[in-house]
Design an enzyme around this catalytic site. Structure first.
Site, PDB file in Angstrom:
ATOM      1  N   ILE A 111      41.255  -6.169 -29.820  1.00  0.00           N
ATOM      2  CA  ILE A 111      41.581  -5.228 -28.739  1.00  0.00           C
ATOM      3  C   ILE A 111      41.447  -5.907 -27.371  1.00  0.00           C
ATOM      4  CG2 ILE A 111      40.789  -3.117 -27.591  1.00  0.00           C
ATOM      5  CD1 ILE A 111      40.042  -2.071 -30.458  1.00  0.00           C
TER       6      ILE A 111
ATOM      7  N   TYR B 166      26.000   1.086 -35.572  1.00  0.00           N
ATOM      8  CA  TYR B 166      27.247   1.023 -34.798  1.00  0.00           C
ATOM      9  C   TYR B 166      27.574   2.389 -34.179  1.00  0.00           C
ATOM     10  CZ  TYR B 166      32.190  -0.001 -33.830  1.00  0.00           C
ATOM     11  OH  TYR B 166      33.414  -0.165 -33.230  1.00  0.00           O
TER      12      TYR B 166
HETATM   13  P1  NAD Z   1      37.021  -8.273 -32.726  1.00  0.00           P
HETATM   14  O1  NAD Z   1      35.931  -8.704 -33.632  1.00  0.00           O
HETATM   15  O2  NAD Z   1      38.420  -8.661 -33.023  1.00  0.00           O
HETATM   16  O3  NAD Z   1      36.692  -8.757 -31.225  1.00  0.00           O
HETATM   17  C1  NAD Z   1      35.412  -8.645 -30.670  1.00  0.00           C
HETATM   18  C2  NAD Z   1      35.229  -9.770 -29.676  1.00  0.00           C
HETATM   19  O4  NAD Z   1      33.946  -9.603 -29.073  1.00  0.00           O
HETATM   20  C3  NAD Z   1      35.248 -11.164 -30.337  1.00  0.00           C
HETATM   21  O5  NAD Z   1      36.112 -12.028 -29.625  1.00  0.00           O
HETATM   22  C4  NAD Z   1      33.810 -11.628 -30.205  1.00  0.00           C
HETATM   23  O6  NAD Z   1      33.674 -13.039 -30.073  1.00  0.00           O
HETATM   24  C5  NAD Z   1      33.348 -10.898 -28.948  1.00  0.00           C
HETATM   25  N1  NAD Z   1      31.900 -10.759 -28.887  1.00  0.00           N
HETATM   26  C6  NAD Z   1      31.056 -10.387 -29.872  1.00  0.00           C
HETATM   27  N2  NAD Z   1      29.784 -10.432 -29.436  1.00  0.00           N
HETATM   28  C7  NAD Z   1      29.832 -10.822 -28.128  1.00  0.00           C
HETATM   29  C8  NAD Z   1      28.852 -11.056 -27.140  1.00  0.00           C
HETATM   30  N3  NAD Z   1      27.538 -10.895 -27.399  1.00  0.00           N
HETATM   31  N4  NAD Z   1      29.237 -11.444 -25.915  1.00  0.00           N
HETATM   32  C9  NAD Z   1      30.555 -11.629 -25.642  1.00  0.00           C
HETATM   33  N5  NAD Z   1      31.542 -11.449 -26.546  1.00  0.00           N
HETATM   34  C10 NAD Z   1      31.173 -11.032 -27.777  1.00  0.00           C
HETATM   35  O7  NAD Z   1      36.864  -6.692 -32.632  1.00  0.00           O
HETATM   36  P2  NAD Z   1      37.851  -5.566 -32.093  1.00  0.00           P
HETATM   37  O8  NAD Z   1      38.227  -4.749 -33.234  1.00  0.00           O
HETATM   38  O9  NAD Z   1      38.870  -6.111 -31.184  1.00  0.00           O
HETATM   39  O10 NAD Z   1      36.813  -4.711 -31.238  1.00  0.00           O
HETATM   40  C11 NAD Z   1      36.829  -4.649 -29.817  1.00  0.00           C
HETATM   41  C12 NAD Z   1      35.996  -3.456 -29.395  1.00  0.00           C
HETATM   42  O11 NAD Z   1      36.601  -2.286 -29.900  1.00  0.00           O
HETATM   43  C13 NAD Z   1      34.567  -3.478 -29.944  1.00  0.00           C
HETATM   44  O12 NAD Z   1      33.702  -2.949 -28.987  1.00  0.00           O
HETATM   45  C14 NAD Z   1      34.663  -2.559 -31.129  1.00  0.00           C
HETATM   46  O13 NAD Z   1      33.418  -1.995 -31.447  1.00  0.00           O
HETATM   47  C15 NAD Z   1      35.641  -1.540 -30.623  1.00  0.00           C
HETATM   48  N6  NAD Z   1      36.304  -0.763 -31.645  1.00  0.00           N
HETATM   49  C16 NAD Z   1      37.100  -1.366 -32.574  1.00  0.00           C
HETATM   50  C17 NAD Z   1      37.708  -0.587 -33.538  1.00  0.00           C
HETATM   51  C18 NAD Z   1      38.623  -1.166 -34.580  1.00  0.00           C
HETATM   52  O14 NAD Z   1      39.052  -0.417 -35.473  1.00  0.00           O
HETATM   53  N7  NAD Z   1      38.956  -2.431 -34.554  1.00  0.00           N
HETATM   54  C19 NAD Z   1      37.496   0.792 -33.568  1.00  0.00           C
HETATM   55  C20 NAD Z   1      36.682   1.366 -32.619  1.00  0.00           C
HETATM   56  C21 NAD Z   1      36.099   0.584 -31.651  1.00  0.00           C
END
Ligand code: NAD
Length: 256
Positions: A21, A163
């Site tokens: 995202i 979470y």
């Molecule tokens: P993803 O794993 O593809 O990306 C997450 C990114 O965060 C990664 O690049 C990772 O390196 C970075 N990250 C992790 N820990 C970190 C830290 N301590 N400091 C800096 N960077 C850090 O995940 P995503 O699905 O793109 O999720 C993005 C956001 O959306 C998150 O907050 C996630 O909880 C939220 N979200 C995702 C979904 C989904 O279905 N994918 C649903 C609801 C919420």
């Protein structure tokens, strides 16, 4: 149809910009004219995102920086680096860094609970605080802070006790930040994605996804770009009268 030029001359920082995202948000913001700071604990993936960003507007300059959002010093260094490079704080901030460490209430270890809270909730607090402090100190009178919660923070999810708690916290944090920062012209809103196809959800077993999909009114997982579209709206003046809200981007998950 995308509205292409809403973020010209804005400076945006996106945590978690190296993947999923966050990466889609960086791409969308850049395509709308913003200068984007891709911030991620995985520097390599942050640089990969940087290489994908468009430069179609004069003065646009992107950069990638490493940060661990769960550490105050790291977040402060990020802000210092941004300000010394651009001579201004970012007026748009998206906290998309997040992790999962799934487990059931009855068996989860304390360290797994703490880790998820530290990154998802405390990390959002630290970045939101650092950016708003910098904006207030610089006398900037317009800003947009966007946090990334989750539909799971509202409805819960089996196996995600840590979470779901972290994401419910992000929702409350955003509303409070909106109340405290409106006097400075800073809007704060939260997006609540449902199930979006990213590396994070690749970890969800197929049999679990097959159980969830029938509860999504739109009948499919979302795409990162569909969340990024909403973030771009919230970052832009198109949402100038919106603050303190959470917007579900979940294809109607659990609503049917
Ligand atoms: P993803 O794993 O593809 O990306 C997450 C990114 O965060 C990664 O690049 C990772 O390196 C970075 N990250 C992790 N820990 C970190 C830290 N301590 N400091 C800096 N960077 C850090 O995940 P995503 O699905 O793109 O999720 C993005 C956001 O959306 C998150 O907050 C996630 O909880 C939220 N979200 C995702 C979904 C989904 O279905 N994918 C649903 C609801 C919420």
């Amino acid at each position: 149809m995308a509205a292409p030029y809403r973020l010209v001359s804005r400076l945006a920082v996106v945590s978690g910009g190296g993947s999923g995202i966050g990466r889609a948000v960086c791409q969308r913001f850049a395509s709308e004219g913003a200068s984007v700071v891709v911030a991620d604990c995985n520097k390599e993936s942050a640089y990969e995102t940087l290489a994908l960003l468009s430069h179609n507007h004069r003065g646009q300059e992107h950069m990638a920086l490493g940060v661990d959002v769960s550490l105050k010093d790291s977040v402060e260094t990020l802000l210092n680096n941004i300000q010394s490079h651009y001579f201004q704080p970012p007026s748009v901030c998206v906290s998309a860094a997040g992790i999962t460490q799934d487990g059931f209430l009855l068996t989860m270890e304390e360290k797994d609970f703490d880790k998820v809270i530290q990154v998802n909730l405390k990390g959002t607090f630290l970045l939101t605080q650092a950016v708003s402090k910098a904006l207030v100190a610089a006398g900037v009178t317009k800003g947009s802070i966007i946090t990334v919660g989750s539909i799971v923070g509202k409805v819960g999810n089996v196996g995600q006790i840590n979470y779901s708690a972290s994401k419910a916290g992000v929702d409350g944090l955003t509303r409070t930040a909106a109340k405290e920062l409106s006097r400075y012209g800073i809007r704060c809103n939260c997006v609540l994605p449902g199930f979006i196809a990213t590396p994070m959800t690749e970890k969800v077993p197929e049999r679990v996804m097959n159980k969830i999909t029938p509860f999504i009114l739109m009948g499919r997982m979302g795409k990162p770009a569909e969340v990024a579209d909403v973030c771009a709206f919230l970052a832009s003046d198109d949402s100038r009268y919106i603050t303190g809200v959470s917007i579900e981007v979940a294809g109607g998950l659990f609503i049917g």
